[in-house]
Design a protein around this motif. Structure first.
Motif, PDB file in Angstrom:
ATOM      1  N   THR A 186      42.540  44.887  -3.468  1.00 11.52           N
ATOM      2  CA  THR A 186      42.700  43.538  -2.916  1.00 11.52           C
ATOM      3  C   THR A 186      41.610  42.576  -3.412  1.00 11.52           C
ATOM      4  O   THR A 186      41.624  41.408  -3.044  1.00 11.52           O
ATOM      5  N   GLY A 187      40.700  43.078  -4.247  1.00  9.17           N
ATOM      6  CA  GLY A 187      39.588  42.239  -4.700  1.00  9.17           C
ATOM      7  C   GLY A 187      40.044  41.003  -5.457  1.00  9.17           C
ATOM      8  O   GLY A 187      39.450  39.933  -5.336  1.00  9.17           O
ATOM      9  N   VAL A 188      41.139  41.141  -6.225  1.00  8.90           N
ATOM     10  CA  VAL A 188      41.617  39.991  -7.005  1.00  8.90           C
ATOM     11  C   VAL A 188      42.104  38.877  -6.061  1.00  8.90           C
ATOM     12  O   VAL A 188      41.957  37.685  -6.367  1.00  8.90           O
ATOM     13  N   LEU A 189      42.633  39.261  -4.890  1.00 10.14           N
ATOM     14  CA  LEU A 189      43.045  38.237  -3.904  1.00 10.14           C
ATOM     15  C   LEU A 189      41.821  37.464  -3.418  1.00 10.14           C
ATOM     16  O   LEU A 189      41.842  36.238  -3.303  1.00 10.14           O
ATOM     17  N   ARG A 190      40.746  38.224  -3.125  1.00  8.15           N
ATOM     18  CA  ARG A 190      39.528  37.566  -2.616  1.00  8.15           C
ATOM     19  C   ARG A 190      38.953  36.639  -3.695  1.00  8.15           C
ATOM     20  O   ARG A 190      38.476  35.546  -3.385  1.00  8.15           O
ATOM     21  N   ASP A 191      38.994  37.066  -4.959  1.00  5.75           N
ATOM     22  CA  ASP A 191      38.466  36.213  -6.036  1.00  5.75           C
ATOM     23  C   ASP A 191      39.290  34.934  -6.156  1.00  5.75           C
ATOM     24  O   ASP A 191      38.747  33.847  -6.360  1.00  5.75           O
ATOM     25  N   GLN A 192      40.616  35.066  -6.032  1.00  7.06           N
ATOM     26  CA  GLN A 192      41.468  33.876  -6.155  1.00  7.06           C
ATOM     27  C   GLN A 192      41.232  32.923  -4.982  1.00  7.06           C
ATOM     28  O   GLN A 192      41.202  31.702  -5.162  1.00  7.06           O
ATOM     29  N   GLU A 193      41.039  33.505  -3.784  1.00  8.97           N
ATOM     30  CA  GLU A 193      40.745  32.647  -2.624  1.00  8.97           C
ATOM     31  C   GLU A 193      39.407  31.936  -2.816  1.00  8.97           C
ATOM     32  O   GLU A 193      39.280  30.739  -2.532  1.00  8.97           O
ATOM     33  N   ALA A 194      38.405  32.683  -3.316  1.00  7.52           N
ATOM     34  CA  ALA A 194      37.075  32.089  -3.516  1.00  7.52           C
ATOM     35  C   ALA A 194      37.136  30.949  -4.523  1.00  7.52           C
ATOM     36  O   ALA A 194      36.470  29.926  -4.359  1.00  7.52           O
ATOM     37  N   LEU A 195      37.969  31.115  -5.572  1.00  5.35           N
ATOM     38  CA  LEU A 195      38.107  30.064  -6.585  1.00  5.35           C
ATOM     39  C   LEU A 195      38.665  28.781  -5.969  1.00  5.35           C
ATOM     40  O   LEU A 195      38.350  27.679  -6.400  1.00  5.35           O
ATOM     41  N   LYS A 196      39.502  28.952  -4.919  1.00  4.89           N
ATOM     42  CA  LYS A 196      40.081  27.779  -4.246  1.00  4.89           C
ATOM     43  C   LYS A 196      39.204  27.310  -3.080  1.00  4.89           C
ATOM     44  O   LYS A 196      39.584  26.433  -2.323  1.00  4.89           O
ATOM     45  N   GLY A 197      38.057  27.970  -2.887  1.00  3.07           N
ATOM     46  CA  GLY A 197      37.161  27.602  -1.789  1.00  3.07           C
ATOM     47  C   GLY A 197      37.603  28.139  -0.448  1.00  3.07           C
ATOM     48  O   GLY A 197      37.109  27.719   0.603  1.00  3.07           O
ATOM     49  N   ASP A 198      38.540  29.091  -0.442  1.00  2.00           N
ATOM     50  CA  ASP A 198      39.057  29.664   0.804  1.00  2.00           C
ATOM     51  C   ASP A 198      38.233  30.900   1.145  1.00  2.00           C
ATOM     52  O   ASP A 198      38.353  31.933   0.484  1.00  2.00           O
ATOM     53  N   LYS A 199      37.383  30.763   2.175  1.00  2.00           N
ATOM     54  CA  LYS A 199      36.545  31.904   2.548  1.00  2.00           C
ATOM     55  C   LYS A 199      36.911  32.417   3.939  1.00  2.00           C
ATOM     56  O   LYS A 199      36.111  33.095   4.600  1.00  2.00           O
TER      57      LYS A 199
END
Lengths: 238, 339
Positions: A175-188
């Motif tokens: 699921t790490g790629v999901l977290r990276d994509q969220e972080a790129l959009k500023g979604d924490k």
């Protein structure tokens, strides 16, 4: 006794392995979803360092497309590395924080893979300060290389240039790629209204946007130790 | 609410995850097999942990392998989490336990969230996805749901996924569970103790650590597309150990300040220092399976000087949960070592 319904079910389960479906997926489904739900390519290089241990044994996977995409072009690249081997090794010794570094030709790319300690920009700055003049011979064979030559006089531009060609490092966890994509959009956010079934599509579209990636942070026989600590422990100095 | 009441409710919640749970048996990891063996610490282990089993040359060990399900019906070939509970027998007759499973991370970080997870993940009737729905999934670049194995009527998977959609901390464990498969042998799976423990070295240095068992024979699962076999793991282990002992390496990863020390849903970075703490050798399947696999009671908080629990609330809650569970099934009570 298997019914027609079972036969159809087995047929459908086997669909992804059929040539026609693979063709449709590659030529229609992936481009359609990439257009309908665009995904930004995730940036290359190591993830931001939070703890001291994160700064050890970092990976650089530099992919540099050759200008001359022929055997002659590849031979020139191989020749440039061979001709400058002593200078490159001496430079890496002087940087002091490099565990391993090697050059590889894959397709029409000259690649440099290395494992180093410390901050990425410091590593590249030290590297180019010590062997920049030699590295020009490699960079001039690469697409876009002329923008940063002479490397030793364009350190900041060269750092950016390298970063842009360093592969995205896919996290170790599914699921790490999901977290990276969220972080790129500023979604924490800790919680959301997600659909975990979309994980395969998110990964597929990221690999569509970012065709070359490094998978996971890699195996380490002695994680958590710097090149300097290993040398000291083994009594081999410098 | 006192701790014992919370523990009672937690055991109720765990029991509710299997609709055919049989009173008097373990609420999860019900089907298991006991194995005899011994543990030899590595040279390095002695300088990292002062606990007796890392200081003596060799200690006797008892291991219980298990399927994760709380059902009394054996389904070795189903995709499921497997357990490996290890007891290290010490010189004064006391013991310490290490409980591990094939899932590297847990579903929730707190007890309250576990109650919500258990409510949401209550087993629901399994619905076989129609071929048309599978095609629709493929067109959306989703992976169609696997057909349930023969005999499976209910599953917690849909509820667990719905929980994970709302709680990102649960997503990793739910995805891992969904793809975990079935091992070809209990001796060919890696097992993770999931929680953080604090170990103290002979020089007094305390370190946060996580343990995992790595099989020397390597990790190998059955083919996901093959028809699931219900009963093979115990026999395979008997045959394997009849030929040659099986071995596991105990790996200890050392955390750093800033790592998730009290949250079993969060993995640690792969770059953390990892120490080989020793080798477990399994000799034979225990002759008395009632004692070695059914009545024996493990507890992740049964520790010895040199190892302590961290602040992880799930780990701390497990102490009473295992005791309540043991009482309900008339297991051998787990004597704590003077704690």
């Amino acid at each position: 006794m298997p019914s027609d319904k079972d036969w159809f079910d087995r047929f459908v389960i086997g669909l992804p392995e059929r040539r026609l479906f693979k063709f449709l997926a590659a030529r229609i489904l992936v481009p359609f979803w990439a257009w309908w739900t665009p995904v930004k390519p995730l940036p290359g290089g190591p993830h931001p360092s939070a703890q001291p241990g994160d700064n050890l044994q970092c990976m650089m996977n530099l992919i540099m497309p050759l200008k001359d995409k022929s055997a002659v072009g590849r031979a020139k690249a191989a020749g440039a590395i061979a001709a400058n081997k002593d200078q490159i090794y001496a430079g890496l010794n002087n940087v002091g924080t490099v565990h391993f570094a090697r050059f590889v030709i894959v397709g029409d790319n000259i690649c440099m893979f290395s494992v180093y300690d410390g901050d990425f920009t410091n590593y590249i700055r030290d590297f180019i300060a010590t062997i920049g003049s030699v590295f020009n011979a490699v960079v001039e064979l690469v697409e876009g290389g002329e923008d940063v030559i002479p490397c030793e006089h364009n350190a900041e531009a060269f750092i950016e240039w390298v970063h842009a060609r360093d592969l995205y490092q896919v996290p170790d966890t599914a699921t790490g790629v999901l977290r990276d994509q969220e972080a790129l959009k500023g979604d924490k956010a800790a919680s959301g209204d997600d659909d975990l079934d979309l994980l395969p599509r998110r990964l597929t579209l990221q690999l569509h946007a970012n065709p070359n990636v490094s998978l996971g942070s890699g195996y380490r026989a002695y994680p958590g130790y710097s090149a300097a600590q290993i040398r000291k422990q083994l009594g081999i100095g410098w | 609410m006192d701790d014992s009441s919370v523990a009672e409710r937690l055991v109720d919640a765990v029991e509710s995850l299997s609709t055919d749970h049989k009173r008097g048996t373990r609420p999860i990891h019900t089907i298991g097999v006991g194995v005899d063996g011994y543990f030899q610490p590595s040279e390095a282990a002695r300088s990292y942990c002062k606990a007796e089993h890392f200081q003596r040359p060799c200690v006797r060990a008892s291991v219980r392998f298990s399927n994760g399900s709380g059902s009394p019906v054996q389904h070795d070939g189903w995709s499921d989490v497997r357990g490996m509970a290890t007891r290290f027998h010490l010189s004064d007759g006391s013991a310490t336990d290490l409980i591990a499973m094939t899932l590297p991370e847990f579903f929730v970080p707190t007890v309250d969230q576990f109650f919500e997870f258990a409510r949401t993940a209550k087993p629901k009737p399994v619905r076989r996805e129609s071929p048309w729905q599978k095609i629709l999934d493929m067109l959306q670049l989703k992976i169609p749901r696997r057909n349930p194995p023969p005999g499976q009527k209910e599953s917690p998977d849909a509820g667990a996924k719905s929980f994970a959609d709302r709680h990102r901390f649960a997503q990793l464990a739910v995805v891992q569970t969904d793809t975990i498969g079935a091992p070809v042998s209990y001796a060919r799976a890696a097992y993770h103790a999931v929680h953080t423990f604090i170990v103290t070295a002979p020089d007094g240095v305390r370190r946060p650590v996580r343990f995992s068992w790595q099989p020397v024979a390597g990790v190998c699962n059955t083919k996901a597309t093959a028809t699931a076999v219900d009963n093979y793991l115990r026999q395979e282990l008997e045959e394997r150990l009849g030929r040659w002992p099986a071995r596991f390496m105990l790996m200890m990863t050392i955390g750093e300040a800033g790592d998730a020390l009290d949250d079993p849903t969060q993995p640690w970075p792969a770059k953390r220092v990892r120490v080989v703490m020793g080798t477990l050798t399994l000799k034979n399947v225990a002759a008395d399976q009632v004692a070695a696999a059914e009545r024996i009671s493990f507890n992740p908080c049964r520790l010895v000087p040199g190892i302590e629990v961290s602040e992880d609330p799930i780990l701390r809650a497990r102490r009473n949960v295992y005791e309540v569970s043991c009482q309900r099934r008339n297991g051998i009570p787990c004597p704590f070592n003077g704690s």
